[in-house]
Design a protein around this motif. Sequence first.
Motif, mmCIF file in Angstrom:
data_model
loop_
_atom_site.group_PDB
_atom_site.id
_atom_site.type_symbol
_atom_site.label_atom_id
_atom_site.label_comp_id
_atom_site.label_asym_id
_atom_site.label_seq_id
_atom_site.Cartn_x
_atom_site.Cartn_y
_atom_site.Cartn_z
ATOM 1 N N ILE A 255 0.837 -1.201 0.000
ATOM 2 C CA ILE A 255 0.000 0.000 0.000
ATOM 3 C C ILE A 255 0.874 1.253 0.000
ATOM 4 O O ILE A 255 0.642 2.195 -0.771
ATOM 5 C CB ILE A 255 -0.948 -0.012 1.212
ATOM 6 C CG1 ILE A 255 -1.966 -1.150 1.074
ATOM 7 C CG2 ILE A 255 -1.659 1.330 1.366
ATOM 8 C CD1 ILE A 255 -2.762 -1.424 2.340
ATOM 9 N N ARG B 181 2.602 1.574 -3.495
ATOM 10 C CA ARG B 181 1.709 1.997 -4.580
ATOM 11 C C ARG B 181 1.352 3.476 -4.436
ATOM 12 O O ARG B 181 1.390 4.242 -5.411
ATOM 13 C CB ARG B 181 0.448 1.138 -4.594
ATOM 14 C CG ARG B 181 -0.451 1.392 -5.810
ATOM 15 C CD ARG B 181 -1.663 0.469 -5.812
ATOM 16 N NE ARG B 181 -2.387 0.600 -7.065
ATOM 17 C CZ ARG B 181 -3.275 1.546 -7.329
ATOM 18 N NH1 ARG B 181 -3.533 2.478 -6.417
ATOM 19 N NH2 ARG B 181 -3.909 1.592 -8.497
ATOM 20 N N ASP B 182 1.005 3.874 -3.220
ATOM 21 C CA ASP B 182 0.661 5.282 -2.992
ATOM 22 C C ASP B 182 1.847 6.191 -3.300
ATOM 23 O O ASP B 182 1.681 7.266 -3.895
ATOM 24 C CB ASP B 182 0.209 5.486 -1.545
ATOM 25 C CG ASP B 182 -1.169 4.901 -1.259
ATOM 26 O OD1 ASP B 182 -1.870 4.532 -2.223
ATOM 27 O OD2 ASP B 182 -1.535 4.807 -0.071
ATOM 28 N N SER C 26 1.998 9.040 -6.178
ATOM 29 C CA SER C 26 2.172 10.428 -5.719
ATOM 30 C C SER C 26 3.348 11.099 -6.411
ATOM 31 O O SER C 26 3.389 12.331 -6.532
ATOM 32 C CB SER C 26 2.366 10.479 -4.201
ATOM 33 O OG SER C 26 3.664 10.019 -3.828
ATOM 34 N N GLU D 182 0.516 4.038 -13.441
ATOM 35 C CA GLU D 182 -0.284 3.125 -12.619
ATOM 36 C C GLU D 182 0.074 1.655 -12.847
ATOM 37 O O GLU D 182 0.116 0.890 -11.868
ATOM 38 C CB GLU D 182 -1.774 3.354 -12.865
ATOM 39 C CG GLU D 182 -2.647 2.585 -11.893
ATOM 40 C CD GLU D 182 -4.107 3.018 -11.940
ATOM 41 O OE1 GLU D 182 -4.902 2.518 -11.119
ATOM 42 O OE2 GLU D 182 -4.464 3.864 -12.791
#
Length: 255
Positions: free
Chosen positions: A129, A132-133, A137, A142
């Motif tokens: 998590i 990926r964030d 950012s 993606e």
Amino acid sequence: MTSEEWRLYGFAPVPRDPEVLFKDHPTASGLNPKQDLFTVDDFPLPDTILVREVRAFAKRELDEQTFNHSNRVFVYGSAIAKTHFPEWKYAETPGIVETYALSCLLHDIGTAERFLATTYLSFEFKGAIVARDLILSLGGPEPAADGVADAIIRHQDIFVKGGNITVVGQILQLATILDNVGLRANLVHQKLVETTTAKFPRKGWSEHFAGVIEKELALKPWCHTSTFEVPNWKAGVQSNFATDVRGNDAMRPFD
């Protein structure tokens, strides 16, 4: 999602089980697998803005031993892919190399002090998590962010036999288990290990990582790391995984 993105970011499915992957393999099976004479300098991290920013984040958040481990994993995995799986077109596909580099730099981010004890999630899931964030950012694509997250979530699924995994995920598994317990260390040349550990010293990595394993088990006895342990593992029972990590004979001379 398109098959073109699969190729560009390392999503191509390959067997999850290394016993299947290496069965009758032309260069990796048998007692004397091919060992190309690489050194650590043959596998620099990609010099992209995204990798530089993620590397800076990892260096800031991780302790030195874990940061060095992350770099070694990039080197060993790159060598394995280039020597034994040319059909994956790893070195020829910049998106795969970058996605793998990001996965390596962040695969243990969930063990960082800021994250390990501040969530009920197993470290791989929290790390995925965070990774990926972070990548999104920073403006990363993606598909790369998804590929990194998928690889991190699954990088300790060592006992899963059926099905497939992404190319990036498989390389990450092979390289982490090589550095952590010495499994299939004969897939790479000794000179690569010597130069890699010189540039990114282990500094007692075996004992250090064994301690991280025991810390997470104590904090979260339900964690995914417990899949390495006896069924219904409880505090006070010696960790099989930590024992295997401490017993890494292949890397003992470099610890």
